[in-house]
Write an enzyme that holds these catalytic residues in place. Structure first.
Site, PDB file in Angstrom:
ATOM      1  N   GLU A   1      37.242  29.833  27.298  1.00 27.91           N
ATOM      2  CA  GLU A   1      38.256  29.866  28.367  1.00 27.91           C
ATOM      3  C   GLU A   1      37.736  29.199  29.649  1.00 27.91           C
ATOM      4  OE1 GLU A   1      40.967  30.548  27.258  1.00 27.91           O
ATOM      5  OE2 GLU A   1      40.870  32.198  25.829  1.00 27.91           O
TER       6      GLU A   1
ATOM      7  N   HIS B   1      47.810  39.359  25.092  1.00 25.69           N
ATOM      8  CA  HIS B   1      46.408  38.927  25.026  1.00 25.69           C
ATOM      9  C   HIS B   1      45.521  39.685  26.021  1.00 25.69           C
ATOM     10  CE1 HIS B   1      43.332  35.456  24.618  1.00 25.69           C
ATOM     11  NE2 HIS B   1      42.765  36.451  25.257  1.00 25.69           N
TER      12      HIS B   1
ATOM     13  N   GLU C   1      48.648  53.713  45.401  1.00 29.15           N
ATOM     14  CA  GLU C   1      47.855  52.700  46.090  1.00 29.15           C
ATOM     15  C   GLU C   1      47.902  51.305  45.468  1.00 29.15           C
ATOM     16  OE1 GLU C   1      44.088  54.404  47.244  1.00 29.15           O
ATOM     17  OE2 GLU C   1      45.162  56.086  48.136  1.00 29.15           O
TER      18      GLU C   1
ATOM     19  N   HIS D   1      40.570  42.263  28.010  1.00 29.61           N
ATOM     20  CA  HIS D   1      41.686  42.698  27.165  1.00 29.61           C
ATOM     21  C   HIS D   1      41.950  44.203  27.323  1.00 29.61           C
ATOM     22  CE1 HIS D   1      40.115  39.293  24.229  1.00 29.61           C
ATOM     23  NE2 HIS D   1      40.696  38.792  25.298  1.00 29.61           N
TER      24      HIS D   1
ATOM     25  N   HIS E   1      38.190  37.656  32.956  1.00 26.21           N
ATOM     26  CA  HIS E   1      39.228  37.823  31.939  1.00 26.21           C
ATOM     27  C   HIS E   1      38.796  38.928  30.985  1.00 26.21           C
ATOM     28  CE1 HIS E   1      41.907  37.087  28.592  1.00 26.21           C
ATOM     29  NE2 HIS E   1      40.900  36.735  27.813  1.00 26.21           N
TER      30      HIS E   1
END
Ligand code: 13P
Ligand code: ZN
Length: 270
Positions: free
Chosen positions: A116, A210, A169, A141, A139
């Site tokens: 990525e 994803h 919040e 999952h 990134h």
């Protein structure tokens, strides 16, 4: 030369990857992190003029030419980062307008940066244009955010409003909201470009079915953003199938804006 394993950026990276694994956000090789480094700091720990090897990136990013990144490796498990940082992480410098990455340290088993990398580097470009202090793209999952993309509309305003309503919040932590991409093939320049476009207006970008991307000035900020959104998604998934008797109203969200000096995304509150 100081020992790079003791560098504050390295210690923080290892701790963060471990913490993300412990949160269950990074099964197997799931997830990736990139951290923009300061050249002066890097040069305290290695000879930045000696590249171990070069790796083509497959995209251009002139804005990042000459910049240094500590990044997780493709196929590497977050759970293992703490035991073998020099195998699971790499330190690269981008050259040739971002088309070449010079490996300066790490990926010791011949590995390479995350698949990525396009989404990471293109997102750095987007966030740096908004905030020159941005250093992290992350990134992972997380289960509840992922689950939510199966049962909730992917409309960004609605998705953001639902998350804001789940914990008091949330609007304070991510007033810019959450942008959402439909399912796309991961690991491509196309999803990188789409993510970077979404990163221009928010620090959180959901990849439907994803995972999620978070950006911030440091690892704590990016982690905290994802942590907060994931907590809100968890509450949504606990209550979505039940009759809702109470909620946080737009009026109350406006009170929070005033109390904490933040402004929710334009047009997202009634
Ligand atoms: P990498 O192992 O290449 O970082 O890929 C993990 C991932 O989460 C892909 O989206
Ligand atoms: Zn992923």
């Amino acid at each position: 030369m100081k020992d790079i394993l003791t560098a504050p950026f390295m210690v923080e990276m290892v701790r963060t990857a471990t913490n993300m694994y412990d949160h269950g956000w990074d099964e197997r090789n799931g997830g990736n992190i990139s951290l923009l480094l300061d050249e002066r700091e890097v040069r305290e720990y290695l000879d930045a003029d000696r590249a171990i090897r070069t790796i083509p990136t497959g995209f251009a990013a002139p804005r990042l030419d000459g910049q240094y990144f500590l990044v997780t490796g493709t196929g590497k498990y977050f759970k293992n980062v703490q035991y073998a940082p020099a195998v699971n992480l790499g330190l690269v410098r981008l050259t040739n307008g971002g088309e070449i990455a010079e490996l300066l340290w790490g990926f010791e088993d011949g590995g390479s940066f995350t698949s990525e990398f396009p989404a990471h580097m293109m997102s750095h470009v987007s966030r740096l244009a908004v905030d020159p202090e941005n250093r992290v793209v992350m990134h992972c999952h997380p289960a509840n955010l992922l689950a939510m993309t199966y049962v909730h509309t992917l409309d960004e305003r609605e998705f953001t409003r639902t998350l804001w309503q789940m914990c008091t919040e949330c609007i304070v932590v991510f007033p810019d909201g959450v942008n959402v991409l439909p399912w796309m093939l991961c690991g491509t320049n196309a999803i990188g470009e789409a993510t970077a476009e979404k990163m221009k207006t928010a620090r959180l970008v959901v990849w439907s079915q994803h995972g999620i991307y978070g950006a911030g000035r440091d690892l704590d900020e990016a982690f905290g953003l994802i942590e907060t959104a994931e907590k809100a998604a968890e509450i949504y998934m606990k209550i979505a199938h039940l009759p809702r008797l109470n909620t946080i109203t737009d009026e109350q969200l406006h009170l929070l804006e005033r109390r904490f000096g933040v402004k929710g995304r334009e047009g997202y509150l009634d």
